[in-house]
Design a protein around this motif. Sequence first.
Motif, PDB file in Angstrom:
ATOM      1  N   TRP A  13       0.851  -1.188   0.000  1.00  8.81           N
ATOM      2  CA  TRP A  13       0.000   0.000   0.000  1.00  8.81           C
ATOM      3  C   TRP A  13       0.880   1.229   0.000  1.00  8.81           C
ATOM      4  O   TRP A  13       2.027   1.201   0.401  1.00  8.81           O
ATOM      5  CB  TRP A  13      -0.948  -0.001   1.186  1.00  8.81           C
ATOM      6  CG  TRP A  13      -0.257   0.092   2.509  1.00  8.81           C
ATOM      7  CD1 TRP A  13       0.560  -0.832   3.084  1.00  8.81           C
ATOM      8  CD2 TRP A  13      -0.319   1.172   3.436  1.00  8.81           C
ATOM      9  NE1 TRP A  13       1.012  -0.399   4.300  1.00  8.81           N
ATOM     10  CE2 TRP A  13       0.480   0.837   4.540  1.00  8.81           C
ATOM     11  CE3 TRP A  13      -0.973   2.397   3.429  1.00  8.81           C
ATOM     12  CZ2 TRP A  13       0.636   1.673   5.617  1.00  8.81           C
ATOM     13  CZ3 TRP A  13      -0.804   3.219   4.517  1.00  8.81           C
ATOM     14  CH2 TRP A  13      -0.016   2.849   5.593  1.00  8.81           C
ATOM     15  N   SER A  14       0.331   2.303  -0.465  1.00 13.37           N
ATOM     16  CA  SER A  14       1.117   3.527  -0.547  1.00 13.37           C
ATOM     17  C   SER A  14       0.773   4.501   0.565  1.00 13.37           C
ATOM     18  O   SER A  14       1.357   5.558   0.654  1.00 13.37           O
ATOM     19  CB  SER A  14       0.892   4.196  -1.903  1.00 13.37           C
ATOM     20  OG  SER A  14      -0.479   4.508  -2.060  1.00 13.37           O
ATOM     21  N   GLY A  15      -0.168   4.162   1.423  1.00 11.86           N
ATOM     22  CA  GLY A  15      -0.514   5.047   2.525  1.00 11.86           C
ATOM     23  C   GLY A  15      -1.469   6.144   2.098  1.00 11.86           C
ATOM     24  O   GLY A  15      -2.349   5.930   1.287  1.00 11.86           O
ATOM     25  N   VAL A  16      -1.267   7.320   2.614  1.00 16.01           N
ATOM     26  CA  VAL A  16      -2.163   8.443   2.388  1.00 16.01           C
ATOM     27  C   VAL A  16      -1.836   9.119   1.060  1.00 16.01           C
ATOM     28  O   VAL A  16      -0.677   9.348   0.747  1.00 16.01           O
ATOM     29  CB  VAL A  16      -2.043   9.454   3.548  1.00 16.01           C
ATOM     30  CG1 VAL A  16      -2.890  10.680   3.305  1.00 16.01           C
ATOM     31  CG2 VAL A  16      -2.431   8.787   4.856  1.00 16.01           C
ATOM     32  N   VAL A  17      -2.853   9.408   0.296  1.00 12.33           N
ATOM     33  CA  VAL A  17      -2.666  10.106  -0.966  1.00 12.33           C
ATOM     34  C   VAL A  17      -2.406  11.578  -0.683  1.00 12.33           C
ATOM     35  O   VAL A  17      -3.198  12.238  -0.019  1.00 12.33           O
ATOM     36  CB  VAL A  17      -3.918   9.954  -1.862  1.00 12.33           C
ATOM     37  CG1 VAL A  17      -3.770  10.772  -3.127  1.00 12.33           C
ATOM     38  CG2 VAL A  17      -4.157   8.492  -2.186  1.00 12.33           C
ATOM     39  N   GLU A  45      -7.975  -3.037   0.972  1.00 14.31           N
ATOM     40  CA  GLU A  45      -6.671  -2.779   0.362  1.00 14.31           C
ATOM     41  C   GLU A  45      -6.772  -1.603  -0.607  1.00 14.31           C
ATOM     42  O   GLU A  45      -5.923  -0.710  -0.602  1.00 14.31           O
ATOM     43  CB  GLU A  45      -6.163  -4.013  -0.370  1.00 14.31           C
ATOM     44  CG  GLU A  45      -4.820  -3.794  -1.025  1.00 14.31           C
ATOM     45  CD  GLU A  45      -4.297  -5.030  -1.735  1.00 14.31           C
ATOM     46  OE1 GLU A  45      -3.139  -4.965  -2.177  1.00 14.31           O
ATOM     47  OE2 GLU A  45      -5.015  -6.030  -1.860  1.00 14.31           O
ATOM     48  N   THR A  46      -7.814  -1.593  -1.410  1.00 11.51           N
ATOM     49  CA  THR A  46      -8.024  -0.486  -2.342  1.00 11.51           C
ATOM     50  C   THR A  46      -8.213   0.817  -1.578  1.00 11.51           C
ATOM     51  O   THR A  46      -7.615   1.840  -1.918  1.00 11.51           O
ATOM     52  CB  THR A  46      -9.243  -0.755  -3.247  1.00 11.51           C
ATOM     53  OG1 THR A  46      -8.987  -1.934  -4.014  1.00 11.51           O
ATOM     54  CG2 THR A  46      -9.520   0.400  -4.176  1.00 11.51           C
ATOM     55  N   LEU A  47      -9.028   0.786  -0.543  1.00 11.53           N
ATOM     56  CA  LEU A  47      -9.266   1.995   0.250  1.00 11.53           C
ATOM     57  C   LEU A  47      -7.975   2.508   0.885  1.00 11.53           C
ATOM     58  O   LEU A  47      -7.724   3.711   0.913  1.00 11.53           O
ATOM     59  CB  LEU A  47     -10.307   1.723   1.340  1.00 11.53           C
ATOM     60  CG  LEU A  47     -11.722   1.451   0.858  1.00 11.53           C
ATOM     61  CD1 LEU A  47     -12.600   1.023   2.027  1.00 11.53           C
ATOM     62  CD2 LEU A  47     -12.298   2.663   0.156  1.00 11.53           C
ATOM     63  N   ALA A  48      -7.155   1.595   1.382  1.00 10.98           N
ATOM     64  CA  ALA A  48      -5.902   1.993   2.028  1.00 10.98           C
ATOM     65  C   ALA A  48      -4.974   2.705   1.052  1.00 10.98           C
ATOM     66  O   ALA A  48      -4.147   3.515   1.463  1.00 10.98           O
ATOM     67  CB  ALA A  48      -5.208   0.779   2.630  1.00 10.98           C
ATOM     68  N   ASN A  49      -5.125   2.439  -0.228  1.00  5.56           N
ATOM     69  CA  ASN A  49      -4.281   3.063  -1.244  1.00  5.56           C
ATOM     70  C   ASN A  49      -4.743   4.450  -1.645  1.00  5.56           C
ATOM     71  O   ASN A  49      -4.018   5.163  -2.327  1.00  5.56           O
ATOM     72  CB  ASN A  49      -4.202   2.184  -2.493  1.00  5.56           C
ATOM     73  CG  ASN A  49      -3.272   1.016  -2.296  1.00  5.56           C
ATOM     74  OD1 ASN A  49      -2.161   1.174  -1.836  1.00  5.56           O
ATOM     75  ND2 ASN A  49      -3.747  -0.162  -2.628  1.00  5.56           N
ATOM     76  N   VAL A  50      -5.948   4.836  -1.271  1.00  6.87           N
ATOM     77  CA  VAL A  50      -6.500   6.106  -1.764  1.00  6.87           C
ATOM     78  C   VAL A  50      -7.030   7.016  -0.660  1.00  6.87           C
ATOM     79  O   VAL A  50      -7.852   7.885  -0.909  1.00  6.87           O
ATOM     80  CB  VAL A  50      -7.602   5.857  -2.831  1.00  6.87           C
ATOM     81  CG1 VAL A  50      -7.030   5.174  -4.045  1.00  6.87           C
ATOM     82  CG2 VAL A  50      -8.773   5.070  -2.259  1.00  6.87           C
ATOM     83  N   ILE A  51      -6.555   6.860   0.546  1.00  8.71           N
ATOM     84  CA  ILE A  51      -7.018   7.702   1.650  1.00  8.71           C
ATOM     85  C   ILE A  51      -6.560   9.143   1.404  1.00  8.71           C
ATOM     86  O   ILE A  51      -5.368   9.397   1.293  1.00  8.71           O
ATOM     87  CB  ILE A  51      -6.482   7.211   3.010  1.00  8.71           C
ATOM     88  CG1 ILE A  51      -7.007   5.813   3.309  1.00  8.71           C
ATOM     89  CG2 ILE A  51      -6.865   8.185   4.119  1.00  8.71           C
ATOM     90  CD1 ILE A  51      -6.342   5.148   4.499  1.00  8.71           C
ATOM     91  N   PRO A  52      -7.489  10.088   1.327  1.00  2.15           N
ATOM     92  CA  PRO A  52      -7.085  11.484   1.119  1.00  2.15           C
ATOM     93  C   PRO A  52      -6.315  12.035   2.318  1.00  2.15           C
ATOM     94  O   PRO A  52      -6.706  11.836   3.465  1.00  2.15           O
ATOM     95  CB  PRO A  52      -8.411  12.229   0.963  1.00  2.15           C
ATOM     96  CG  PRO A  52      -9.419  11.184   0.623  1.00  2.15           C
ATOM     97  CD  PRO A  52      -8.939   9.931   1.303  1.00  2.15           C
ATOM     98  N   GLN A  53      -5.228  12.734   2.038  1.00  3.96           N
ATOM     99  CA  GLN A  53      -4.396  13.289   3.109  1.00  3.96           C
ATOM    100  C   GLN A  53      -5.202  14.233   3.995  1.00  3.96           C
ATOM    101  O   GLN A  53      -4.992  14.293   5.197  1.00  3.96           O
ATOM    102  CB  GLN A  53      -3.202  14.023   2.520  1.00  3.96           C
ATOM    103  CG  GLN A  53      -2.255  14.533   3.582  1.00  3.96           C
ATOM    104  CD  GLN A  53      -1.047  15.232   3.009  1.00  3.96           C
ATOM    105  OE1 GLN A  53      -1.112  15.759   1.912  1.00  3.96           O
ATOM    106  NE2 GLN A  53       0.033  15.222   3.739  1.00  3.96           N
ATOM    107  N   LYS A  54      -6.143  14.949   3.399  1.00  7.72           N
ATOM    108  CA  LYS A  54      -6.974  15.895   4.150  1.00  7.72           C
ATOM    109  C   LYS A  54      -7.636  15.203   5.355  1.00  7.72           C
ATOM    110  O   LYS A  54      -7.758  15.793   6.421  1.00  7.72           O
ATOM    111  CB  LYS A  54      -8.033  16.477   3.208  1.00  7.72           C
ATOM    112  CG  LYS A  54      -9.013  17.410   3.854  1.00  7.72           C
ATOM    113  CD  LYS A  54     -10.007  17.916   2.814  1.00  7.72           C
ATOM    114  CE  LYS A  54     -11.013  18.853   3.421  1.00  7.72           C
ATOM    115  NZ  LYS A  54     -11.939  19.375   2.422  1.00  7.72           N
ATOM    116  N   LEU A  55      -8.037  13.951   5.187  1.00 11.86           N
ATOM    117  CA  LEU A  55      -8.693  13.221   6.275  1.00 11.86           C
ATOM    118  C   LEU A  55      -7.693  12.712   7.297  1.00 11.86           C
ATOM    119  O   LEU A  55      -8.004  12.628   8.482  1.00 11.86           O
ATOM    120  CB  LEU A  55      -9.479  12.042   5.711  1.00 11.86           C
ATOM    121  CG  LEU A  55     -10.673  12.387   4.845  1.00 11.86           C
ATOM    122  CD1 LEU A  55     -11.289  11.112   4.295  1.00 11.86           C
ATOM    123  CD2 LEU A  55     -11.688  13.186   5.626  1.00 11.86           C
ATOM    124  N   SER A  56      -6.506  12.375   6.852  1.00 14.44           N
ATOM    125  CA  SER A  56      -5.543  11.746   7.755  1.00 14.44           C
ATOM    126  C   SER A  56      -5.018  12.701   8.815  1.00 14.44           C
ATOM    127  O   SER A  56      -4.548  12.280   9.854  1.00 14.44           O
ATOM    128  CB  SER A  56      -4.366  11.179   6.962  1.00 14.44           C
ATOM    129  OG  SER A  56      -3.574  12.222   6.442  1.00 14.44           O
TER     130      SER A  56
END
Length: 106
Positions: A13-17, A45-56
Amino acid sequence: GGSLPSSFGGGSWSGVVNLRTSGSMSSFIVDSFFGMVKDASVTRETLANVIPQKLSRDIPKLIDEILTRHVPLQRATWLIKVLVRINLVGHGSSSSSSSSSVAGAA
């Protein structure tokens, strides 16, 4: 990148987008993301790859979004745990106890 525990769907996974976007584009990304979160056919897994940084960066805002958008409890719990884990790792506070508690997310 890193490796996600099997309870998160496994794989890499790439973490936060981290996207630099205008306010309206940022809102579109968050809206699209929550549409995916509510769609049971979209894997964690898909969701973990596209989490918007704004939310994190803003857990209280995340919780407000989850409640406003009526995210199913299981997905909401998973998302909060993932983002808390990302924030802990981002601040250098990684420990085996936090890792195991997040790995247990359903």
